[in-house]
Design a protein around this motif. Structure first.
Motif, PDB file in Angstrom:
ATOM      1  N   LEU A  67       0.981  -1.315   0.021  1.00 43.35           N
ATOM      2  CA  LEU A  67      -0.145   0.199   0.024  1.00 43.35           C
ATOM      3  C   LEU A  67       0.943   1.042   0.074  1.00 43.35           C
ATOM      4  N   ILE A  68       0.722   2.200  -1.069  1.00 45.04           N
ATOM      5  CA  ILE A  68       1.367   3.367  -1.060  1.00 45.04           C
ATOM      6  C   ILE A  68       0.396   4.305  -0.910  1.00 45.04           C
ATOM      7  N   GLY A  69       0.503   5.201   0.192  1.00 47.43           N
ATOM      8  CA  GLY A  69      -0.594   6.172   0.854  1.00 47.43           C
ATOM      9  C   GLY A  69      -0.670   7.282  -0.204  1.00 47.43           C
ATOM     10  N   ALA A  70      -1.565   8.063   0.155  1.00 42.50           N
ATOM     11  CA  ALA A  70      -1.957   9.150  -0.834  1.00 42.50           C
ATOM     12  C   ALA A  70      -1.007  10.299  -0.500  1.00 42.50           C
ATOM     13  N   VAL A  79      -0.408  -1.768  -4.838  1.00 42.68           N
ATOM     14  CA  VAL A  79       0.579  -2.481  -5.805  1.00 42.68           C
ATOM     15  C   VAL A  79       0.484  -3.980  -5.558  1.00 42.68           C
ATOM     16  N   ILE A  80       0.389  -4.989  -6.397  1.00 42.81           N
ATOM     17  CA  ILE A  80       0.359  -6.518  -6.367  1.00 42.81           C
ATOM     18  C   ILE A  80       1.575  -6.950  -7.343  1.00 42.81           C
ATOM     19  N   TYR A  81       2.355  -7.663  -6.445  1.00 44.90           N
ATOM     20  CA  TYR A  81       3.603  -7.942  -7.226  1.00 44.90           C
ATOM     21  C   TYR A  81       3.363  -9.446  -7.818  1.00 44.90           C
ATOM     22  N   VAL A 102      -4.598 -10.998  -1.366  1.00 47.76           N
ATOM     23  CA  VAL A 102      -3.610  -9.955  -1.292  1.00 47.76           C
ATOM     24  C   VAL A 102      -4.207  -8.477  -1.334  1.00 47.76           C
ATOM     25  N   VAL A 103      -5.190  -8.437  -2.337  1.00 54.27           N
ATOM     26  CA  VAL A 103      -5.987  -7.200  -2.527  1.00 54.27           C
ATOM     27  C   VAL A 103      -6.640  -6.733  -1.367  1.00 54.27           C
ATOM     28  N   LEU A 110      -5.606  -0.024   4.295  1.00 53.80           N
ATOM     29  CA  LEU A 110      -5.840   0.989   3.672  1.00 53.80           C
ATOM     30  C   LEU A 110      -6.958   1.707   4.452  1.00 53.80           C
ATOM     31  N   LEU A 111      -7.956   0.941   4.744  1.00 51.62           N
ATOM     32  CA  LEU A 111      -9.223   1.459   5.452  1.00 51.62           C
ATOM     33  C   LEU A 111      -9.366   1.190   7.047  1.00 51.62           C
ATOM     34  N   GLY A 112      -8.194   0.520   7.346  1.00 52.11           N
ATOM     35  CA  GLY A 112      -7.999   0.603   8.921  1.00 52.11           C
ATOM     36  C   GLY A 112      -9.075  -0.823   9.445  1.00 52.11           C
ATOM     37  N   LEU A 113      -9.310  -1.639   8.645  1.00 52.41           N
ATOM     38  CA  LEU A 113     -10.072  -2.777   9.314  1.00 52.41           C
ATOM     39  C   LEU A 113      -9.292  -4.084   8.969  1.00 52.41           C
TER      40      LEU A 113
END
Length: 125
Positions: A67-70, A79-81, A102-103, A110-113
């Motif tokens: 995850l690359i933050g905004a 990003v998935i490798y 992975v997604v 990202l959502l903190g869940l």
């Protein structure tokens, strides 16, 4: 006669990279229907992680996603490798399941869940 073996609309004509891109897109679309706030998130595929990405928090030396933050000029990016995921999956079905997991994990971060809250079917085989 030289040319493609199959017409472009036939799945045989998809490269492995194109098929992998479709798996990521399908997983992202499924989650976006449940979580509309993901509409602004970019989903990308990269062949392998950069060396500076380092090991994952659980100690795995090769991450499967990131995850690359905004930032002020760009939205969040997941990003998935491709190569690490393909190496861990034995067949097409396992690859699709692993991509989805992975997604889900990256969206959960990202959502903190928890991943189970993002997708109730997470972790089910």
């Amino acid at each position: 006669m030289r040319g493609p073996i199959a017409p472009p609309q036939v799945p045989l004509a998809l490269s492995r990279a194109d098929a992998f891109d479709d798996l990521v897109r399908d997983a992202a679309d499924r989650l976006e229907r449940r979580w509309p706030q993901l509409a602004d998130v970019e989903f990308a595929v990269q062949e392998v992680p950069w060396p500076q990405d380092g090991p994952t928090p659980d100690g795995d030396p090769v991450p499967l996603g990131r995850l690359i933050g905004a930032a002020k000029d760009r939205p969040s990016r997941i990003v998935i490798y491709r190569r690490p995921v393909e190496i861990r999956a034995k067949n097409r079905d396992e690859r699709a399941l692993l991509v989805h997991e992975v997604v889900v994990e990256q969206v959960a971060e990202l959502l903190g869940l928890s991943p189970e809250n993002v997708d109730p079917k997470y972790g089910e085989d």
